[in-house]
Design a protein around this motif. Sequence first.
Motif, mmCIF file in Angstrom:
data_model
loop_
_atom_site.group_PDB
_atom_site.id
_atom_site.type_symbol
_atom_site.label_atom_id
_atom_site.label_comp_id
_atom_site.label_asym_id
_atom_site.label_seq_id
_atom_site.Cartn_x
_atom_site.Cartn_y
_atom_site.Cartn_z
ATOM 1 N N ILE A 202 0.805 -1.227 0.000
ATOM 2 C CA ILE A 202 0.000 0.000 0.000
ATOM 3 C C ILE A 202 0.838 1.277 0.000
ATOM 4 N N GLY A 203 2.150 1.164 0.029
ATOM 5 C CA GLY A 203 2.968 2.375 0.001
ATOM 6 C C GLY A 203 4.375 2.114 0.493
ATOM 7 N N GLU A 204 5.071 3.200 0.863
ATOM 8 C CA GLU A 204 6.426 3.058 1.391
ATOM 9 C C GLU A 204 6.713 4.151 2.403
ATOM 10 N N ILE A 205 7.721 3.913 3.242
ATOM 11 C CA ILE A 205 8.142 4.921 4.209
ATOM 12 C C ILE A 205 8.953 5.986 3.468
ATOM 13 N N ASP A 206 8.404 7.187 3.365
ATOM 14 C CA ASP A 206 9.100 8.272 2.668
ATOM 15 C C ASP A 206 10.120 8.966 3.562
ATOM 16 N N SER A 207 9.761 9.140 4.845
ATOM 17 C CA SER A 207 10.663 9.827 5.769
ATOM 18 C C SER A 207 10.262 9.505 7.189
ATOM 19 N N LEU A 208 11.116 9.892 8.121
ATOM 20 C CA LEU A 208 10.863 9.673 9.540
ATOM 21 C C LEU A 208 10.893 11.009 10.270
ATOM 22 N N GLU A 215 15.082 10.341 18.781
ATOM 23 C CA GLU A 215 14.413 9.051 18.652
ATOM 24 C C GLU A 215 13.313 9.137 17.586
ATOM 25 N N ILE A 216 13.038 8.003 16.930
ATOM 26 C CA ILE A 216 12.009 7.973 15.899
ATOM 27 C C ILE A 216 10.644 8.114 16.553
ATOM 28 N N ASP A 217 9.875 9.103 16.123
ATOM 29 C CA ASP A 217 8.566 9.365 16.707
ATOM 30 C C ASP A 217 7.439 8.922 15.783
ATOM 31 N N ARG A 218 7.533 9.298 14.489
ATOM 32 C CA ARG A 218 6.499 8.969 13.520
ATOM 33 C C ARG A 218 7.125 8.610 12.182
ATOM 34 N N ALA A 219 6.371 7.895 11.399
ATOM 35 C CA ALA A 219 6.805 7.554 10.047
ATOM 36 C C ALA A 219 5.839 8.183 9.056
ATOM 37 N N VAL A 220 6.367 8.764 7.990
ATOM 38 C CA VAL A 220 5.543 9.356 6.946
ATOM 39 C C VAL A 220 5.452 8.350 5.805
ATOM 40 N N ILE A 221 4.228 7.884 5.545
ATOM 41 C CA ILE A 221 3.989 6.870 4.519
ATOM 42 C C ILE A 221 3.450 7.548 3.268
ATOM 43 N N GLY A 222 4.084 7.270 2.134
ATOM 44 C CA GLY A 222 3.590 7.755 0.854
ATOM 45 C C GLY A 222 2.653 6.726 0.253
ATOM 46 N N VAL A 223 1.391 7.108 0.036
ATOM 47 C CA VAL A 223 0.395 6.172 -0.507
ATOM 48 C C VAL A 223 -0.224 6.760 -1.779
ATOM 49 N N GLY A 224 -0.678 5.872 -2.633
ATOM 50 C CA GLY A 224 -1.338 6.303 -3.865
ATOM 51 C C GLY A 224 -0.339 6.840 -4.865
ATOM 52 N N GLY A 225 -0.864 7.399 -5.950
ATOM 53 C CA GLY A 225 -0.009 7.976 -6.981
ATOM 54 C C GLY A 225 0.615 6.907 -7.866
ATOM 55 N N PHE A 226 1.396 7.382 -8.828
ATOM 56 C CA PHE A 226 2.074 6.486 -9.764
ATOM 57 C C PHE A 226 3.452 7.058 -10.048
ATOM 58 N N LEU A 227 4.484 6.234 -9.817
ATOM 59 C CA LEU A 227 5.870 6.666 -9.994
ATOM 60 C C LEU A 227 6.183 7.927 -9.189
ATOM 61 N N GLY A 228 5.573 7.998 -8.010
ATOM 62 C CA GLY A 228 5.824 9.132 -7.127
ATOM 63 C C GLY A 228 4.947 10.338 -7.384
ATOM 64 N N LEU A 229 4.169 10.319 -8.478
ATOM 65 C CA LEU A 229 3.292 11.445 -8.800
ATOM 66 C C LEU A 229 1.935 11.251 -8.148
ATOM 67 N N GLY A 230 1.390 12.333 -7.592
ATOM 68 C CA GLY A 230 0.071 12.258 -6.969
ATOM 69 C C GLY A 230 0.067 11.507 -5.657
ATOM 70 N N GLU A 231 1.244 11.268 -5.100
ATOM 71 C CA GLU A 231 1.339 10.522 -3.852
ATOM 72 C C GLU A 231 0.883 11.399 -2.685
ATOM 73 N N GLU A 259 -6.846 2.474 0.430
ATOM 74 C CA GLU A 259 -7.928 3.460 0.332
ATOM 75 C C GLU A 259 -8.195 4.112 1.689
ATOM 76 N N ALA A 260 -8.210 3.297 2.743
ATOM 77 C CA ALA A 260 -8.485 3.832 4.078
ATOM 78 C C ALA A 260 -7.353 4.745 4.537
ATOM 79 N N LEU A 261 -6.115 4.380 4.181
ATOM 80 C CA LEU A 261 -4.984 5.210 4.578
ATOM 81 C C LEU A 261 -4.999 6.531 3.818
ATOM 82 N N GLU A 262 -5.367 6.506 2.547
ATOM 83 C CA GLU A 262 -5.460 7.740 1.756
ATOM 84 C C GLU A 262 -6.519 8.681 2.297
ATOM 85 N N ALA A 263 -7.520 8.137 2.972
ATOM 86 C CA ALA A 263 -8.601 8.963 3.529
ATOM 87 C C ALA A 263 -8.180 9.670 4.817
#
Length: 269
Positions: A202-208, A215-231, A259-263
């Motif tokens: 459903i996506g990938e970890i883009d940044s922390l 210390e790591i607090d949160r992860a930013v997940i990139g979801v949706g889009g195509f080839l990084g566009l519209g993510e 879909e739920a994560l994109e919402a």
Amino acid sequence: MSLSLRTQNTRFMTGLLASAATALVMATSAQADGHTAAFMDLEFDKTQNLNASELIGARVYASEADISNEPLAADGEKEWDDIGEIDEIVLSRSGDITSVIVGVGGFLGLGEKSVAVDLSELTFVSDGEDADEYFIVVKASAAGVKDAPEYLTNSDAMVRSDRQMLAAPAVERDGYEAMEAEQLTSENLTGARVYGSNDEDIGEIDSLLLTDSGEIDRAVIGVGGFLGLGEKDIAVTMEELTIMQKDGDVRVYIDSTEEALEAQPSYEG
């Protein structure tokens, strides 16, 4: 005896010039006061004043007993709990100090969190003859520190309050083992694929996002889009993720569909 017209004129001009000079001095003084009214004639007195830079990083102790600002007995601090250090000082728009932010991560096995303490609740306990030798103590129990509400910035509040938190999924995959917090690094997490609990990609970890202590607090997940566009970027807490590894292959699981994560509310960075 009457004065000559010349003498009267001389005195009149002298008085007029004197009045003009006085007015000029007063106007100049008023103008100078207007230009410097914002500034103070202040001599720093360390017995009465503190610099904010001295407080940042200062240790804070908790005591269940009443606290006095009288000089501390030898080793008296051993009766207190060292709960953390001052990470930040919060001021109102009017310039008043409202609170200090204390990082209490690691205290009594707690995870990293920050708590706000009213400045009036801090007692400066002398630890020597020098004015800058002191302990900073708050009256609180260990349970009180543990249960204290977490201090949230606007972005933290958006992540934790404006979205429904997810429970980390229970995942079992052949050959994969769950990673402990101390094993997680930016290198092995950034770019890792994120999967739903049914193994759908459903996506990938883009940044922390890190805490002030690194210390790591949160992860930013990139979801949706195509080839990084519209993510769309979604920030989630580490408590919502199950992270597995096998021979260096890291897989991140979250109890959600794409879909739920994109919402979810997007992370604006």
